[in-house]
Design a protein around this motif. Structure first.
Motif, PDB file in Angstrom:
ATOM      1  N   GLY A   6       0.816  -1.197   0.000  1.00 33.93           N
ATOM      2  CA  GLY A   6       0.000   0.000   0.000  1.00 33.93           C
ATOM      3  C   GLY A   6       0.857   1.258   0.000  1.00 33.93           C
ATOM      4  O   GLY A   6       2.085   1.212   0.195  1.00 33.93           O
ATOM      5  N   ARG A   8       0.947   3.583   2.187  1.00 36.40           N
ATOM      6  CA  ARG A   8       1.550   3.797   3.506  1.00 36.40           C
ATOM      7  C   ARG A   8       2.841   3.010   3.658  1.00 36.40           C
ATOM      8  O   ARG A   8       3.867   3.545   4.113  1.00 36.40           O
ATOM      9  CB  ARG A   8       0.547   3.402   4.581  1.00 36.40           C
ATOM     10  N   LEU A 180      -3.315   9.369   5.925  1.00 39.23           N
ATOM     11  CA  LEU A 180      -4.020   8.530   4.954  1.00 39.23           C
ATOM     12  C   LEU A 180      -5.350   8.059   5.504  1.00 39.23           C
ATOM     13  O   LEU A 180      -6.280   7.794   4.738  1.00 39.23           O
ATOM     14  CB  LEU A 180      -3.146   7.338   4.565  1.00 39.23           C
ATOM     15  N   GLY A 181      -5.444   7.948   6.826  1.00 37.83           N
ATOM     16  CA  GLY A 181      -6.738   7.607   7.409  1.00 37.83           C
ATOM     17  C   GLY A 181      -7.765   8.687   7.140  1.00 37.83           C
ATOM     18  O   GLY A 181      -8.940   8.396   6.847  1.00 37.83           O
ATOM     19  N   ASP A 184      -8.664   8.318   3.530  1.00 36.82           N
ATOM     20  CA  ASP A 184      -9.528   7.162   3.299  1.00 36.82           C
ATOM     21  C   ASP A 184     -10.943   7.443   3.789  1.00 36.82           C
ATOM     22  O   ASP A 184     -11.918   6.963   3.203  1.00 36.82           O
ATOM     23  CB  ASP A 184      -8.945   5.943   4.010  1.00 36.82           C
ATOM     24  N   ARG A 185     -11.064   8.229   4.858  1.00 35.03           N
ATOM     25  CA  ARG A 185     -12.392   8.587   5.341  1.00 35.03           C
ATOM     26  C   ARG A 185     -13.106   9.458   4.313  1.00 35.03           C
ATOM     27  O   ARG A 185     -14.298   9.267   4.040  1.00 35.03           O
ATOM     28  CB  ARG A 185     -12.282   9.329   6.677  1.00 35.03           C
ATOM     29  N   ARG A 187     -12.501   9.428   1.092  1.00 34.37           N
ATOM     30  CA  ARG A 187     -12.829   8.550  -0.025  1.00 34.37           C
ATOM     31  C   ARG A 187     -14.092   7.743   0.246  1.00 34.37           C
ATOM     32  O   ARG A 187     -14.971   7.598  -0.618  1.00 34.37           O
ATOM     33  CB  ARG A 187     -11.658   7.605  -0.299  1.00 34.37           C
ATOM     34  N   ALA A 188     -14.191   7.206   1.489  1.00 36.13           N
ATOM     35  CA  ALA A 188     -15.363   6.401   1.827  1.00 36.13           C
ATOM     36  C   ALA A 188     -16.635   7.247   1.811  1.00 36.13           C
ATOM     37  O   ALA A 188     -17.689   6.794   1.345  1.00 36.13           O
ATOM     38  CB  ALA A 188     -15.155   5.757   3.198  1.00 36.13           C
ATOM     39  N   ASP A 191     -17.532   7.958  -1.737  1.00 37.80           N
ATOM     40  CA  ASP A 191     -18.000   6.741  -2.397  1.00 37.80           C
ATOM     41  C   ASP A 191     -19.459   6.439  -2.062  1.00 37.80           C
ATOM     42  O   ASP A 191     -20.163   5.816  -2.859  1.00 37.80           O
ATOM     43  CB  ASP A 191     -17.099   5.573  -1.984  1.00 37.80           C
TER      44      ASP A 191
END
Length: 464
Positions: A6, A8, A180-181, A184-185, A187-188, A191
């Protein structure tokens, strides 16, 4: 089997590797610098001691026992090879070496006894006059002290460098995980947003950094998408509404004719159907123009006489309306644009003005600092201040004083006119009527078009 790391893990590995390389290079340079500095310091002390002992030997004041540091040796040898003075750790020993010496100190490295041991020394030596002839002075410092110091540093670095690299890798991993968390939040959350929930926004954490600005940018993009979707829905609703009336009129006329074919007035029926068809045809034509504007379709401009085109459209506008169209202010004004687009702009402006004027529309054409200018002013009810920002919106119909029922139209005329003006490299503005700020009565629209092909879109335009 291919293992995909990944972002990270890759970023942590690359950052840790780069830091490890830098620390390793720095550690090597540090050890090398330490050894050089310790050797230079010992050399400087040894050369100074050689000069001092030569001075003492020259005046005959040479002590039998010579002072040196803990890791040093010193010896003064006479012309016959006899030892005239020595440091305590080599007292009673023969000359450390038999090498030719000059007036300037020279250096040599070889082993010499030190008490019960033999060590490697770096010697500085030189010759000079003494009471009984030429003497040679030897002053050396053990290289063991330099090796011990560098070995101690290397040992510390062997522990410290891996520890620092490991700590940095852990810090990078944790910081990247936090950043990145957050990504990713975002992105979620994005989405989960669908076409039916475009009004949803990404929740920010209040931190003004790159991730926080990304969340703000995503929210701005969602707002634009939401506005575009709303405009599309409004467009479908407006088109459906505008097509419903002519279609209903045609259906009603045809149903009445079919119900009583003997009493049908063919002439009247044809006029009603043609009128409804003309309305639909005009709406479809307007929609095609809007589609070409949205698609960015470019038309090839050419030099045209704006004044001649305006006079033609003014003659057409006078037909079927009691409103006086004053063209006395029309003068020669060449423009550089597509003639079909300009004709549609002028026609839309004149139709809008005659539909809402009380008795008079004033048309002026002139040149203005390299621009062809068209002014269309009516003496109608004007446009209220609260609606001035929306007058060029699509399907925009204002209050009863200027809406469709007062003069026909779909609410696309001014929107199309502005879009075509901008495609031609000009602009269309709503101005305050002279002496009546705020537009309480009458509407004044100004069109500016490039007078030559060298002007860029919007260059030097003012709404004046």
């Amino acid at each position: 089997m291919t293992v995909r790391l990944g972002l990270r893990a890759r970023a942590t590995a690359l950052g840790t590797l780069a830091f490890a390389v830098l620390l390793t290079v720095g550690a090597v340079l540090l050890v090398t610098t330490l050894e050089d500095r310790l050797t230079d310091a010992a050399d400087e002390v040894a050369r100074a001691r050689v000069a001092e002992l030569l001075d003492l030997a020259e005046v005959g004041d040479l002590p039998a026992t010579l002072r040196t540091g803990d890791n040093g040796v010193a010896q003064v040898v006479g012309p016959g090879g006899e030892v005239l003075a020595a440091s305590p750790n080599i007292a009673g020993r023969p000359a450390v070496a038999d090498l030719p010496a000059g007036d300037e100190p020279a250096t040599a490295t070889f082993e010499a006894p030190d008490d019960a041991e033999t060590e490697t020394y770096r010697f500085w030596y030189a010759a000079g006059p003494g009471p009984g002839g030429e003497v040679t002075v030897w002053v050396g410092d053990s290289l063991e002290s330099v090796g011990e110091a560098s070995a101690a540093l290397r040992g510390a670095l062997w522990v410290g460098v891996p520890l620092a690299v490991g700590l940095l890798g852990a810090v990078i991993w944790l910081l990247l995980g936090r950043a990145l968390g957050r990504l990713d939040r975002i992105r979620a959350e994005v989405d989960r947003i669908t076409e039916e929930s475009l009004d949803t926004r990404v929740a920010g954490d209040g931190v003004d950094d790159e991730v926080g600005r990304l969340a703000a940018t995503m929210n701005a993009m969602l707002a634009r998408l939401d506005a575009a979707a709303r405009r599309q829905r409004d467009l479908v609703a407006d088109v459906s509404h505008d097509l419903q009336s002519p279609l209903a009129a045609q259906r009603l006329a045809l149903e009445l004719a079919l119900a009583r074919p003997g009493d049908a007035d063919v002439e009247r029926l044809g006029a009603e159907v043609l009128a409804a068809t003309a309305d639909m045809e005009r709406l479809v034509g307007d929609l095609l123009v809007l589609a070409s504007l949205d698609a960015g379709v470019a038309h090839e401009p050419a030099l045209l006489d704006l004044d001649g085109l305006v006079l033609e459209e003014a003659t057409r506008a006078r037909v079927g309306t009691p409103v006086a169209v004053d063209t006395s202010g029309v003068s020669a004004a060449p423009a550089y644009a597509d003639a079909v687009d300009v004709r549609r702009i002028v026609r839309n402006l004149l139709e809008n003005a005659t539909a809402h004027a009380a008795a008079r529309v004033v048309v002026t054409v002139a040149t203005d600092e390299g621009w062809a200018r068209l002014d269309v002013a009516d003496d109608g009810p004007g446009i209220p201040a609260e609606h001035r920002d929306r007058v060029f919106d699509r399907f925009q119909r204002l209050d009863d004083s200027r809406e469709r029922g007062g003069g026909g139209g779909s609410g696309l005329g001014l929107a199309i006119a502005r879009g075509l003006a901008e495609r031609a490299g000009g602009r269309l503005d709503l101005l305050d009527p002279p002496g009546r700020p705020g537009g309480e009565r009458g509407a004044h629209l100004r069109l500016l078009l490039p007078a030559s092909g060298g002007r860029g879109a919007g260059d030097g335009l003012t709404g004046g």
